[in-house]
Write an enzyme that holds these catalytic residues in place. Sequence first.
Site, PDB file in Angstrom:
ATOM      1  N   SER A 115      -0.205  22.519 -46.542  1.00 15.20           N
ATOM      2  CA  SER A 115       0.370  22.537 -47.887  1.00 15.20           C
ATOM      3  C   SER A 115       1.870  22.241 -47.825  1.00 15.20           C
ATOM      4  O   SER A 115       2.274  21.182 -47.344  1.00 15.20           O
ATOM      5  CB  SER A 115       0.065  23.878 -48.541  1.00 15.20           C
ATOM      6  OG  SER A 115       0.352  23.867 -49.926  1.00 15.20           O
ATOM      7  N   ASP A 145      -9.066  19.760 -55.236  1.00 17.90           N
ATOM      8  CA  ASP A 145      -7.938  20.684 -55.085  1.00 17.90           C
ATOM      9  C   ASP A 145      -7.259  20.841 -56.440  1.00 17.90           C
ATOM     10  O   ASP A 145      -6.662  19.897 -56.956  1.00 17.90           O
ATOM     11  CB  ASP A 145      -6.951  20.116 -54.062  1.00 17.90           C
ATOM     12  CG  ASP A 145      -5.807  21.063 -53.744  1.00 17.90           C
ATOM     13  OD1 ASP A 145      -5.539  21.975 -54.555  1.00 17.90           O
ATOM     14  OD2 ASP A 145      -5.162  20.893 -52.700  1.00 17.90           O
ATOM     15  N   HIS A 155      -8.058  24.026 -52.362  1.00 19.77           N
ATOM     16  CA  HIS A 155      -6.749  24.033 -51.702  1.00 19.77           C
ATOM     17  C   HIS A 155      -6.805  24.941 -50.480  1.00 19.77           C
ATOM     18  O   HIS A 155      -6.857  26.173 -50.598  1.00 19.77           O
ATOM     19  CB  HIS A 155      -5.657  24.517 -52.659  1.00 19.77           C
ATOM     20  CG  HIS A 155      -4.280  24.328 -52.127  1.00 19.77           C
ATOM     21  ND1 HIS A 155      -3.639  23.107 -52.123  1.00 19.77           N
ATOM     22  CD2 HIS A 155      -3.406  25.200 -51.543  1.00 19.77           C
ATOM     23  CE1 HIS A 155      -2.438  23.236 -51.589  1.00 19.77           C
ATOM     24  NE2 HIS A 155      -2.270  24.500 -51.219  1.00 19.77           N
TER      25      HIS A 155
END
Length: 450
Positions: A228, A363, A394
């Site tokens: 991320s 996501d 995610h």
Amino acid sequence: MYFHQSQTRSSPVAPMSALEDGDMGTFGPELPAMFDGVKLAAVATVLYVIVRCLNLNSTTAPPEVVHQVTALSRYLFKSCPLLTKEYIPPLLWGKSGHIQTALYGKMGRVNSPTLHGFRKFLTMPDGATATFDLFEALGDHSTGDDVTMVICPGIGNHSEQNYIRTFVDYCQRHGYRCAVLNHLGAPPNVELTSPRMFTYGCTWEYAAMVGHIKQAFPQTLLVVVGFSLGGNIACKFLGESPSNQDRVLCCVTVCQGYSALRAQETFLQWDQCRRLYNFVLADRMKKLILSHRSSLLGLKSSNIGDVELSKLYAATSLMQIDDSIMRKFHGHSSLKEYYEKESCLNYIHKVSVPLFLVNSSDDPLIHQSLLEIPRALAEKMPNVMFVLTQHGGHLGFFEGAMLLPQPLTWMDKAIVEYADALCRWEKNRPAFHHQKCLNINMNLVLLLSH
């Protein structure tokens, strides 16, 4: 008929009663059927909503892989079965990106192992204290080489997060040493020693960790991994200087957004509940900043004061927090400047080592428009491979049969599988190159002899 007429003559109320009795007699058998129909419609509606929310009608498929046809990409397809196999999430809920994301956010992973490592403290030039945790390999690597995973976690994360623990344990068992950055201000019980925290794209602490690993282990090769926000930092670090790519075998990022400015703009939209996710993430970030309130206010040269903290209390989005607090750690004059200078978008095209960019179509935090960035990179740059799964949410990527997810995820296995393949490729490449030179020389000799 005669019965109704006699009732009509004897009492003026009788016709209505008789009519009601007649109606009840006529419609009575139909009422239960009508109620059954309503119940059936309600059940069908609920089932439809469940099917739509859980995305149960979606089929599983292998990931979409965007790449140029090169010797390396052909080798990777032969060496990485997960690139061509279906990713199969848990049947009952795994096709919902929201549930995958929520489970990752709530529990990280299932049955995360306990890690045994030690923490390193590094003093930065501005007085900040960077920390990372080092975990030695639990066996030899398949190539016999010394290889270290240098890992940058997601927003506000550190080595004690469950998803990091699961991934590190899996890497250790495959012969990798692991170094995990603890984002500045993220680990519990570690005080700030300078008036700043981690930001979206500050690479100072990550660079310090990588430099320490290179110095402490002169023979080690590096696999750069970012999750991320950590993916943005990892790619930006590599693109900032060619020397940062020395001894780096490859870089893997999972679920990053590539452009902070475009990502934050989409975070204000309500589709896929991104505005709600924005509020939740902002609340967590607010609590993390306030936990270091005394350090941020009390240390000299701090750009944070009571005015900024009052804006922080009222903030309901990450963008508001970035504008009132985060951009001021590095003296950015505007939010736009902060996002542009801290995004890997302006650096990633300078990365020459193999890049493995992984995202999920469902996501809810990453808008579809952001996925055009890695797609375009993979279409133009021969060292980039963009992998897009249909499901996974995610940082979820849970696997399982029906309900219970497995401890290991598709993400964990895919990263290690790719890294193993690159290690073998790098080890055999000198031999391939030597054989190619021998073939060329032999052809020249034969040509000259004729």
